[in-house]
Design a protein around this motif. Structure first.
Motif, PDB file in Angstrom:
ATOM      1  N   LEU A 330      51.959  28.246  31.256  1.00  0.00           N
ATOM      2  CA  LEU A 330      52.909  29.327  31.042  1.00  0.00           C
ATOM      3  C   LEU A 330      52.198  30.657  30.829  1.00  0.00           C
ATOM      4  O   LEU A 330      52.713  31.719  31.191  1.00  0.00           O
ATOM      5  N   CYS A 333      51.666  31.939  34.150  1.00  0.00           N
ATOM      6  CA  CYS A 333      52.942  32.314  34.773  1.00  0.00           C
ATOM      7  C   CYS A 333      53.436  33.668  34.298  1.00  0.00           C
ATOM      8  O   CYS A 333      54.062  34.401  35.054  1.00  0.00           O
ATOM      9  N   CYS A 334      53.178  33.979  33.022  1.00  0.00           N
ATOM     10  CA  CYS A 334      53.750  35.230  32.526  1.00  0.00           C
ATOM     11  C   CYS A 334      52.819  36.424  32.775  1.00  0.00           C
ATOM     12  O   CYS A 334      53.096  37.524  32.326  1.00  0.00           O
ATOM     13  N   GLN A 335      51.721  36.192  33.493  1.00  0.00           N
ATOM     14  CA  GLN A 335      50.867  37.316  33.890  1.00  0.00           C
ATOM     15  C   GLN A 335      50.609  37.223  35.390  1.00  0.00           C
ATOM     16  O   GLN A 335      49.471  37.007  35.809  1.00  0.00           O
ATOM     17  N   ARG A 339      45.229  38.236  34.864  1.00  0.00           N
ATOM     18  CA  ARG A 339      45.257  37.872  33.461  1.00  0.00           C
ATOM     19  C   ARG A 339      44.544  38.855  32.568  1.00  0.00           C
ATOM     20  O   ARG A 339      43.377  39.124  32.743  1.00  0.00           O
ATOM     21  N   ARG A 362      61.296  26.120  26.638  1.00  0.00           N
ATOM     22  CA  ARG A 362      61.791  27.490  26.780  1.00  0.00           C
ATOM     23  C   ARG A 362      61.323  28.349  25.611  1.00  0.00           C
ATOM     24  O   ARG A 362      60.947  29.500  25.786  1.00  0.00           O
ATOM     25  N   GLN A 365      57.749  29.164  26.153  1.00  0.00           N
ATOM     26  CA  GLN A 365      57.658  30.184  27.191  1.00  0.00           C
ATOM     27  C   GLN A 365      57.972  31.580  26.629  1.00  0.00           C
ATOM     28  O   GLN A 365      57.201  32.520  26.816  1.00  0.00           O
ATOM     29  N   ASN A 366      59.088  31.681  25.918  1.00  0.00           N
ATOM     30  CA  ASN A 366      59.474  32.980  25.359  1.00  0.00           C
ATOM     31  C   ASN A 366      58.466  33.488  24.346  1.00  0.00           C
ATOM     32  O   ASN A 366      58.144  34.670  24.322  1.00  0.00           O
ATOM     33  N   GLU A 369      55.389  34.762  26.205  1.00  0.00           N
ATOM     34  CA  GLU A 369      55.637  36.036  26.880  1.00  0.00           C
ATOM     35  C   GLU A 369      55.571  37.178  25.882  1.00  0.00           C
ATOM     36  O   GLU A 369      54.953  38.205  26.121  1.00  0.00           O
ATOM     37  N   ARG A 370      56.213  36.957  24.752  1.00  0.00           N
ATOM     38  CA  ARG A 370      56.228  37.977  23.716  1.00  0.00           C
ATOM     39  C   ARG A 370      54.810  38.227  23.204  1.00  0.00           C
ATOM     40  O   ARG A 370      54.372  39.360  23.063  1.00  0.00           O
ATOM     41  N   SER A 466      67.468  32.884  27.461  1.00  0.00           N
ATOM     42  CA  SER A 466      66.514  33.061  28.544  1.00  0.00           C
ATOM     43  C   SER A 466      65.946  34.478  28.496  1.00  0.00           C
ATOM     44  O   SER A 466      66.526  35.387  27.932  1.00  0.00           O
ATOM     45  N   PRO A 468      62.414  37.046  27.867  1.00  0.00           N
ATOM     46  CA  PRO A 468      61.577  37.238  26.708  1.00  0.00           C
ATOM     47  C   PRO A 468      62.370  37.849  25.564  1.00  0.00           C
ATOM     48  O   PRO A 468      63.318  38.599  25.804  1.00  0.00           O
TER      49      PRO A 468
END
Ligand SMILES: Nc1ncnc2c1ncn2[C@@H]1O[C@H](COP(=O)(O)OP(=O)(O)OP(=O)(O)O)[C@@H](O)[C@H]1O
Ligand SMILES: [Mg+2]
Length: 469
Positions: A330, A333-335, A339, A362, A365-366, A369-370, A466, A468
């Motif tokens: 993850l 995925c969030c970058q 990176r 989830r 993941q959130n 991202e944060r 869903s 961030p």
């Protein structure tokens, strides 16, 4: 060791001959006289049947029905069907129902033995390949799903087994455990993979709208219906329809859904005829449907209709090191554009492993991202994580706390205490169980139980939302 063949034939004479011939060729034989008996036996799951040899035409259920049942049960036992000479139809329908092969009567015992052996071999190879795929790479993916813990492997195997059949599948698991991904994996691995995958959230709209979304409507069915419209049952033609959050479906709709599933036809709102649909149905829920049935909120007949095969997705906290595999996945995925953050400090790793993740993947993941957005270093640090995930207050401090804010539930205290005992005895569950006065399974269950949040708690929504936070 002798391979175990289950012979199903309602003709006792032929059965006895086959038994003799196959025993002579080193098979261990069990003889049954009906598909029903065979189904019961297979469902009980106790014996180690390597292959099934069944007659096609029998009193009661046919050999094809037996095949279909075996496939739907998720057991990968190969089935060889005996058909009468010249009856290509039966052979075809047996193969369609999932038979490994068919063999025409009159039977040649040597040929028969070869076919049975081949079925057994092929199954072993397939299972071996599956094992190898997993052993090589601990982060092995299953379609879009990352993680290779035994708990997930079990789910992947189930998905793999049911994908090939047309059986209705119920996917259960807490919020954020990947139910939609699992539904997509079933679709991707099915013969319908090239058809559409359509998902509808049954919780998101009022009953009248839901009915028209599901079944479509005729022109003039209601004021705004200027044009006829197809519902998702028809949109998913040739593909898979995911009925998401089915546990939230209003009772009135449940009746209509049950009828549609039974008849394999839908009636668009305001139409006077029904239309056949051709979609494989997958349903998902984070509710305990048995409990919903008990409480009268979910129809029992519908429950049995959709729960033909069940894929259970484990909560993240029960997935061991998958948490880290997923976190790494993850993180990249969030970058998507390169990176900035490349890893985690060990304090973050510890915190992620000990947190209970009520919002599951989830939430992970959130949170990541944060954290990535806030991070000032190339490794995430504890300060970057949301408050709730940072290492929880030590038990000793919790039990002495005088600020109500710091107090926790009895269940959470128990879970932490169990974790503390386990840690103290270096993870030895047997010793931990003895100290705790619990059995090993209870220790495991309590550790993985959701303790901190009820399913209706607003905090879940906050974590599970869903995008961030
Ligand atoms: N095994 C996994 N590997 C990678 N990503 C995952 C995995 N499981 C879940 N996710 C990701 O986590 C998020 C939640 O997954 P998904 O929407 O499938 O969960 P869900 O069980 O349907 O949740 P809900 O009950 O809230 O609808 C998605 O962004 C999904 O891509
Ligand atoms: Mg979902």
């Amino acid at each position: 060791m002798a391979k175990h063949v289950l012979i199903v034939d309602d003709d006792p004479d032929l059965g006895a001959v086959l038994e003799t011939e196959l025993t002579r060729r080193d098979f261990r034989v069990t003889l049954l006289q009906s598909s029903e008996e065979a189904m019961t036996r297979i469902d009980a799951g106790e014996d180690d049947v390597d292959v099934i040899l069944t007659d096609f035409r029998m009193q009661g259920c046919s050999g094809a029905e037996l095949c279909a049942h075996i496939v739907e049960s998720g057991r990968s036992i190969p089935v060889v069907v005996m058909t009468s000479f010249g009856s290509l139809e039966s052979a075809i329908s047996a193969i369609r129902a999932g038979a490994y092969d068919y063999i025409t009567k009159p039977l040649d015992p040597d040929d028969l033995a070869v076919t049975l052996d081949r079925g057994i071999k092929e199954r072993e190879l397939r299972e071996e390949a599956r094992r190898l795929r997993r052993d090589i790479d601990p982060s092995a993916r299953f379609e879009e799903m990352v993680g290779a813990s035994p708990e997930m492997t079990k789910a992947y195997e189930m998905i793999d087994r049911v994908a090939g059949s047309e059986a209705t599948v119920l996917i259960t698991g807490e919020s954020g455990t990947g139910k939609e991904l699992a539904a997509r994996a079933i679709h991707a691995r099915s013969a319908r993979a090239n058809g559409p995958f359509v998902a509808i959230n049954c919780a998101a709209m009022p009953e009248a709208l839901l009915e028209s979304e599901l079944f479509g409507h005729a022109k003039g069915a209601f004021t705004d219906a200027h044009q006829p419209r197809r519902g998702v049952f028809l949109k998913a033609a040739g593909g898979t329809l995911l009925l998401d959050e089915i546990g939230e479906m209003p009772l009135g709709m449940q009746v209509k859904l049950l009828r549609a599933l039974q008849e394999r036809k839908v009636r668009p709102v305001g139409a006077d005829s029904e239309i056949e649909f051709d979609a494989r149905i997958v349903a998902a829920t984070n509710k305990n449907l048995e409990h919903e049935v008990f409480e009268g909120r979910f129809r029992e007949d519908l429950f049995y209709r959709i729960n033909v095969v069940c894929v259970e997705l484990p909560p993240l906290r029960a997935r061991g090191r998958d948490i880290l595999t997923l976190a790494k996945h993850l993180l990249s995925c969030c970058q998507p554009n390169g990176r900035r953050v490349v890893g985690f400090t060990s304090a973050v790793v510890d915190a992620m492993l000990s947190y209970s993740w009520p919002g599951n993947v989830r939430e992970l993941q959130n949170s990541l991202e944060r954290a990535v957005a806030l991070a000032t270093f190339d490794h995430l640090r504890l300060e970057d994580l949301p408050e709730r995930i940072r290492r929880p207050t030590p038990i000793a401090e919790v039990t002495e706390a005088s600020d109500p804010e710091e107090l926790i539930t009895a269940a959470e205290l128990e879970r932490r205490y169990i974790a503390h005992v386990l840690e103290t005895v270096n993870g030895n569950k047997t010793v931990a169980a003895r100290i705790l006065g619990l059995d090993r399974r209870t220790v495991y269950r309590k550790l993985t139980q959701r303790t901190d949040l009820g399913s209706a708690s607003p905090a879940v929504e906050e974590h599970a939302g869903s995008g961030p936070s």
